[in-house]
Design a protein around this motif. Structure first.
Motif, PDB file in Angstrom:
ATOM      1  N   UNK A   1      47.013  35.680  10.035  1.00 44.74           N
ATOM      2  CA  UNK A   1      48.439  35.366  10.144  1.00 44.74           C
ATOM      3  C   UNK A   1      49.345  36.593  10.133  1.00 44.74           C
ATOM      4  N   UNK A   2      49.118  37.586   9.256  1.00 41.11           N
ATOM      5  CA  UNK A   2      49.981  38.785   9.337  1.00 41.11           C
ATOM      6  C   UNK A   2      49.899  39.473  10.695  1.00 41.11           C
ATOM      7  N   UNK A   3      48.700  39.516  11.287  1.00 39.48           N
ATOM      8  CA  UNK A   3      48.554  40.138  12.604  1.00 39.48           C
ATOM      9  C   UNK A   3      49.361  39.353  13.641  1.00 39.48           C
ATOM     10  N   UNK A   4      49.251  38.030  13.574  1.00 43.17           N
ATOM     11  CA  UNK A   4      49.977  37.188  14.525  1.00 43.17           C
ATOM     12  C   UNK A   4      51.485  37.354  14.347  1.00 43.17           C
ATOM     13  N   UNK A   5      51.935  37.415  13.089  1.00 41.83           N
ATOM     14  CA  UNK A   5      53.370  37.601  12.846  1.00 41.83           C
ATOM     15  C   UNK A   5      53.853  38.946  13.363  1.00 41.83           C
ATOM     16  N   UNK A   6      53.037  39.976  13.149  1.00 42.91           N
ATOM     17  CA  UNK A   6      53.402  41.314  13.619  1.00 42.91           C
ATOM     18  C   UNK A   6      53.477  41.345  15.141  1.00 42.91           C
ATOM     19  N   UNK A   7      52.448  40.797  15.789  1.00 44.47           N
ATOM     20  CA  UNK A   7      52.437  40.767  17.253  1.00 44.47           C
ATOM     21  C   UNK A   7      53.608  39.955  17.785  1.00 44.47           C
ATOM     22  N   UNK A   8      53.908  38.836  17.133  1.00 44.45           N
ATOM     23  CA  UNK A   8      55.010  37.986  17.553  1.00 44.45           C
ATOM     24  C   UNK A   8      56.347  38.715  17.425  1.00 44.45           C
ATOM     25  N   UNK A   9      56.524  39.462  16.352  1.00 46.57           N
ATOM     26  CA  UNK A   9      57.793  40.175  16.160  1.00 46.57           C
ATOM     27  C   UNK A   9      57.966  41.269  17.211  1.00 46.57           C
ATOM     28  N   UNK A  10      56.882  41.968  17.543  1.00 43.90           N
ATOM     29  CA  UNK A  10      56.964  42.982  18.597  1.00 43.90           C
ATOM     30  C   UNK A  10      57.274  42.332  19.946  1.00 43.90           C
ATOM     31  N   UNK A  11      56.675  41.183  20.168  1.00 41.52           N
ATOM     32  CA  UNK A  11      56.916  40.449  21.420  1.00 41.52           C
ATOM     33  C   UNK A  11      58.385  40.041  21.524  1.00 41.52           C
ATOM     34  N   UNK A  12      58.933  39.568  20.403  1.00 39.13           N
ATOM     35  CA  UNK A  12      60.350  39.181  20.406  1.00 39.13           C
ATOM     36  C   UNK A  12      61.260  40.383  20.655  1.00 39.13           C
ATOM     37  N   UNK A  13      60.891  41.522  20.096  1.00 38.62           N
ATOM     38  CA  UNK A  13      61.687  42.735  20.335  1.00 38.62           C
ATOM     39  C   UNK A  13      61.656  43.113  21.812  1.00 38.62           C
ATOM     40  N   UNK A  14      60.492  43.042  22.398  1.00 37.15           N
ATOM     41  CA  UNK A  14      60.365  43.342  23.820  1.00 37.15           C
ATOM     42  C   UNK A  14      61.221  42.377  24.641  1.00 37.15           C
ATOM     43  N   UNK A  15      61.159  41.103  24.287  1.00 33.35           N
ATOM     44  CA  UNK A  15      61.917  40.090  25.016  1.00 33.35           C
ATOM     45  C   UNK A  15      63.421  40.295  24.855  1.00 33.35           C
ATOM     46  N   UNK A  16      63.819  40.685  23.661  1.00 30.99           N
ATOM     47  CA  UNK A  16      65.242  40.943  23.401  1.00 30.99           C
ATOM     48  C   UNK A  16      65.744  42.069  24.292  1.00 30.99           C
TER      49      UNK A  16
ATOM     50  N   UNK B   1      64.937  41.875  13.832  1.00 36.75           N
ATOM     51  CA  UNK B   1      63.546  41.783  14.281  1.00 36.75           C
ATOM     52  C   UNK B   1      62.719  42.969  13.805  1.00 36.75           C
ATOM     53  N   UNK B   2      63.331  44.144  13.688  1.00 34.09           N
ATOM     54  CA  UNK B   2      62.596  45.297  13.175  1.00 34.09           C
ATOM     55  C   UNK B   2      62.255  45.106  11.699  1.00 34.09           C
ATOM     56  N   UNK B   3      63.172  44.513  10.957  1.00 38.71           N
ATOM     57  CA  UNK B   3      62.890  44.226   9.542  1.00 38.71           C
ATOM     58  C   UNK B   3      61.731  43.239   9.446  1.00 38.71           C
TER      59      UNK B   3
END
Lengths: 169, 69
Positions: free
Chosen positions: A56-71, B53-55
């Motif tokens: 789950x932490x890996x998935x959350x990390x990957x998801x957050x990076x994906x959202x940043x890219x999308x943003x 999102x960075x946080x």
């Protein structure tokens, strides 16, 4: 960005109609849904993954990076739309076209060189939402100047003709 | 080893993100006329969401580290 002459005034600023952003908006929305779909269907497609450690932490990390890219992707698309403008002043017409992030083309010509202004509205959506292409032809054999997918066409046409005739005296 | 690689990857991602974000914000500040407010609002919204999102990403990264990845 642009420097106005002492007597020059901006009479209209035109951007492309908001409808042109609908397609990219749907793309961003679709890309936003992809992780959710993967999260829902992954246990069905690969149930063996459930037993592998704490993913789950890996998935959350990957998801957050994906959202940043999308943003950033969405913001770049919006900026490209926002910085494409046509500025009609009392003395000239300025076309500012943002082509990608690191390329920008600025064209302008004096409004007193305007010979002909024409409007073209093609399609059901364009007819219902009242936007289309405005073509401005200039004197002296120069290429015509096209304002694409612009709203409020008739007002723009009237302004261009008014100020071009005013300049002619 | 994995933590080192992930840390490096995260750092590279941050640098690339900041580069493009800086370029976009520079364009919005340099190429908008004084009366165009949507550009300024867009920049503020973008920065706020980026920080949020960075946080979240940093928290998730630390959770990975804490869970022994």
């Amino acid at each position: 960005m642009i420097t106005l002459e002492p007597e020059e005034q901006i009479v209209k600023v035109m951007r492309r109609h908001w409808w042109v952003m609908v397609g990219p908006s749907f793309l961003v929305f679709f890309l936003l849904l992809v992780p959710s779909v993967i999260a829902v269907f992954m246990p069905l497609i690969a149930p063996q993954l459930q037993g592998i450690g704490n993913w789950q932490p890996i998935a959350q990390f990957a998801f957050s990076l994906y959202l940043l890219f999308l943003l950033e992707f969405a913001f770049a698309i919006w900026t490209n739309y926002y910085l494409d403008v046509w500025i009609i002043t009392t003395e000239r017409i300025i076309d500012i076209e943002q082509k990608g992030l690191f390329r920008r083309v600025i064209s302008e010509f004096p409004i007193n060189r305007v010979q002909n202004v024409s409007i073209e509205v093609r399609g059901v959506i364009e007819t219902l939402l009242k936007f289309g292409d405005l073509t401005v032809e200039t004197a002296g054999g120069h290429a015509s100047f096209v304002i694409k997918e612009a709203p409020d066409l008739y007002r723009a046409k009237d302004l261009i003709l008014h100020y071009s005739q005013q300049e002619h005296g | 080893m994995i933590v080192t690689l992930l840390s490096l990857g995260f750092l590279i991602f941050i640098l690339v993100y900041l580069f493009f974000a800086g370029a976009i914000i520079y364009h919005l500040r340099a190429y908008t006329l004084p009366g165009w407010t949507m550009g300024k609002i867009g920049v503020v919204v973008f920065i706020l969401f980026s920080i949020l999102l960075f946080v979240f990403a940093s928290y998730a990264f630390l959770q990975m580290y804490a869970s022994g990845i």
